[in-house]
Design a protein around this motif. Structure first.
Motif, PDB file in Angstrom:
ATOM      1  N   GLU A 153       0.807  -1.225   0.000  1.00  0.00           N
ATOM      2  CA  GLU A 153       0.000   0.000   0.000  1.00  0.00           C
ATOM      3  C   GLU A 153       0.841   1.278   0.000  1.00  0.00           C
ATOM      4  O   GLU A 153       0.358   2.333  -0.402  1.00  0.00           O
ATOM      5  CB  GLU A 153      -0.991  -0.012   1.166  1.00  0.00           C
ATOM      6  N   TRP A 168      -0.917   7.522   3.894  1.00  0.00           N
ATOM      7  CA  TRP A 168      -1.049   8.255   2.619  1.00  0.00           C
ATOM      8  C   TRP A 168      -0.757   7.276   1.494  1.00  0.00           C
ATOM      9  O   TRP A 168       0.264   6.586   1.512  1.00  0.00           O
ATOM     10  CB  TRP A 168      -0.063   9.429   2.543  1.00  0.00           C
ATOM     11  N   ARG A 169      -1.689   7.183   0.530  1.00  0.00           N
ATOM     12  CA  ARG A 169      -1.449   6.377  -0.680  1.00  0.00           C
ATOM     13  C   ARG A 169      -1.578   7.310  -1.874  1.00  0.00           C
ATOM     14  O   ARG A 169      -2.588   8.007  -2.005  1.00  0.00           O
ATOM     15  CB  ARG A 169      -2.503   5.271  -0.800  1.00  0.00           C
ATOM     16  N   ASP A 191      -2.337   6.619  -4.814  1.00  0.00           N
ATOM     17  CA  ASP A 191      -3.506   6.321  -5.655  1.00  0.00           C
ATOM     18  C   ASP A 191      -4.813   6.830  -5.046  1.00  0.00           C
ATOM     19  O   ASP A 191      -5.810   6.963  -5.734  1.00  0.00           O
ATOM     20  CB  ASP A 191      -3.584   4.812  -5.963  1.00  0.00           C
ATOM     21  N   ARG A 192      -4.805   7.124  -3.760  1.00  0.00           N
ATOM     22  CA  ARG A 192      -6.016   7.673  -3.129  1.00  0.00           C
ATOM     23  C   ARG A 192      -5.880   9.174  -2.871  1.00  0.00           C
ATOM     24  O   ARG A 192      -6.872   9.864  -2.673  1.00  0.00           O
ATOM     25  CB  ARG A 192      -6.324   6.957  -1.817  1.00  0.00           C
ATOM     26  N   CYS A 222      -5.076  11.035  -0.383  1.00  0.00           N
ATOM     27  CA  CYS A 222      -5.610  11.645   0.844  1.00  0.00           C
ATOM     28  C   CYS A 222      -5.021  10.904   2.041  1.00  0.00           C
ATOM     29  O   CYS A 222      -4.515   9.787   1.908  1.00  0.00           O
ATOM     30  CB  CYS A 222      -7.132  11.567   0.876  1.00  0.00           C
ATOM     31  N   GLU A 241      -5.538   8.834   5.328  1.00  0.00           N
ATOM     32  CA  GLU A 241      -6.520   8.010   6.038  1.00  0.00           C
ATOM     33  C   GLU A 241      -6.068   7.926   7.494  1.00  0.00           C
ATOM     34  O   GLU A 241      -4.922   7.582   7.758  1.00  0.00           O
ATOM     35  CB  GLU A 241      -6.553   6.585   5.470  1.00  0.00           C
ATOM     36  N   LEU A 286     -11.452   9.725   6.682  1.00  0.00           N
ATOM     37  CA  LEU A 286     -10.654  10.549   5.767  1.00  0.00           C
ATOM     38  C   LEU A 286     -10.492  11.935   6.381  1.00  0.00           C
ATOM     39  O   LEU A 286     -11.458  12.682   6.519  1.00  0.00           O
ATOM     40  CB  LEU A 286     -11.315  10.625   4.390  1.00  0.00           C
ATOM     41  N   PRO A 302      -8.701  15.443  -0.597  1.00  0.00           N
ATOM     42  CA  PRO A 302      -7.685  15.183  -1.626  1.00  0.00           C
ATOM     43  C   PRO A 302      -7.141  16.497  -2.187  1.00  0.00           C
ATOM     44  O   PRO A 302      -7.901  17.438  -2.370  1.00  0.00           O
ATOM     45  CB  PRO A 302      -8.453  14.405  -2.702  1.00  0.00           C
TER      46      PRO A 302
END
Ligand SMILES: NC(=O)c1ccc[n+]([C@@H]2O[C@H](COP(=O)([O-])OP(=O)(O)OC[C@H]3O[C@@H](n4cnc5c(N)ncnc54)[C@H](O)[C@@H]3O)[C@@H](O)[C@H]2O)c1
Length: 364
Positions: A146, A275-276, A278-279, A281, A283, A359, A363
């Motif tokens: 991840e 933090w990813r 691809d997302r 944002c 978490e 969240l 983003p």
């Protein structure tokens, strides 16, 4: 019926005030065990044994280790005595919970490790960080890719320093053995065995007060350690009896695709932030603070009752001691030092059901 494990506690100082209440709660949680005897070289610690209503007290550790009605020995003494006590308890075939570090001497630790493989009793070494749900979740997230490939990492653990015993400031004590050991355990657990270390250490505060007594500090109370892992990953650890307060994550891991930061310290983590890319944002996973740093004792007792090995093998604690010993060598010589020892990090099951993240940041 599950066998009640009978425990002897050696070392009735500050740490016993956390372990004993934890052991007392275990039968209420379905883990039958009882403390049958406690021991401390100082007869004055009998008062603590009485306060905890432990039936027997002795000033002779050999008496605890020799007792037939003791299945498991908890070693919570000052660090220099860990190795000799662990060796004699394992030789007697007892199950052993050993506070950190496993020894202050690498050659002695090697003997302990060897004996732990053949002794009738199992050995569990603190710190027990890899048992915490937060650590396990972070380990899983990393294993799932991840955050991509871990590239760089940081660990931090310090405070103003103990004021109740002078041995913390004598050779065989010090913040790396007492505090940095948690970060070394967590980071090697998550990133794998370290290959090389380099460190700086100073005595920042040459005098301390222990009660109303002024003592001379004979160790480095201020240490920064760099560790190199396979694949070019580097981590740094700052530890010392030189930090009054901070509000920084205990552990941070930066990968090629994201970042994971522990909320709180690795001995008592409260959750993590992820933090990813691809997302895009943050978490926030608040996993609560229910886990206790003393929980290795539960696993040792349950492993005895279930006829299995404890989750943590002592090979990891040996590697951690190797890293800390080479850290000291690097401080003395000013050189980077290679690490020969190794261990197999724990692998956790891939849980299908993920906790729903909160969240925290929109983003970007
Ligand atoms: N204090 C904490 O909150 C804490 C937390 C985590 C781990 N630990 C670990 O627990 C261990 C003890 O730390 P502490 O803070 O309780 O120290 P402490 O000085 O308060 O207590 C140690 C006790 O061990 C006794 N002792 C020393 N050598 C002995 C021997 N050979 N046989 C029997 N008794 C002996 C001392 O008399 C003392 O009462 C250390 O390894 C430390 O790293 C402590």
């Amino acid at each position: 019926m599950t066998k009640t494990i009978r425990i002897g506690v050696i070392g009735m100082g500050s740490a016993s005030e956390s372990y004993i209440p934890h052991v007392r709660r275990l039968p209420l949680e379905g883990v039958p065990c009882e403390i049958v005897v406690s021991c401390d070289l100082r007869a004055s610690q009998k008062a603590r044994a009485e306060a905890h209503q432990i039936a027997d007290f002795t000033t002779d550790p050999a008496e605890v280790i020799g007792r037939r009605d003791v299945d498991l020995v908890m070693i919570l003494t000052a660090m220099p005595s860990h190795g000799p006590l662990a060796l004699s308890a394992l030789q007697a075939g007892k199950r052993v919970l050993l506070e950190k570090p496993m020894s202050i001497d690498l050659a002695e630790a090697r003997e302990i490790l060897k004996l732990s493989k053949t002794s009738a009793g199992n050995l569990v070494c603190a710190p027990h960080v890899a048992l915490s749900p937060v650590y396990r979740e972070i380990a899983q997230r990393i294993a799932n890719g991840e955050i991509g490939r871990p590239l760089t990492a940081r660990g931090l653990y310090g405070w103003a320093g103990p004021d109740w015993a002078s041995w913390f400031y004598e050779p065989g004590g010090g913040p790396m053995f007492d505090l940095g050991v948690y970060n070394v355990t967590t980071l090697t657990g998550l990133l794998g065995p370290a290959k090389r270390v380099v460190a700086l250490g100073t005595t920042a505060l040459p005098e301390r007060m222990i009660g109303d007594r002024k003592i001379k500090v004979d160790i480095e109370d201020n240490v920064h350690l760099l560790l190199e892992f396979d694949g070019g990953c580097i981590a740094s650890i700052a530890t010392g009896f030189t930090m009054q307060k901070y509000r920084t994550p205990g552990i941070e891991i930066y990968g090629s695709e994201g970042t994971v930061q522990m909320i709180g310290e690795d001995w008592g983590p409260q959750g993590f932030e992820l933090w990813r890319n691809d997302r895009a944002c943050w978490e926030v996973h608040e996993l609560g603070g229910g886990w206790r740093w003393t929980d290795g004792i539960r696993d040792l007792i349950q492993s005895a009752q279930e006829g299995r090995k404890p989750v943590n093998a002592p090979d990891h604690a040996f590697h951690v001691l190797d890293v800390m010993s080479k850290c000291h060598e690097s401080i003395l010589t000013g050189r980077a030092v290679a690490i020969a020892s190794t261990f197999t990090p724990l692998v956790f099951e891939n849980r299908a059901a993920r906790l729903a993240p909160h969240l925290d940041h929109a983003p970007s």
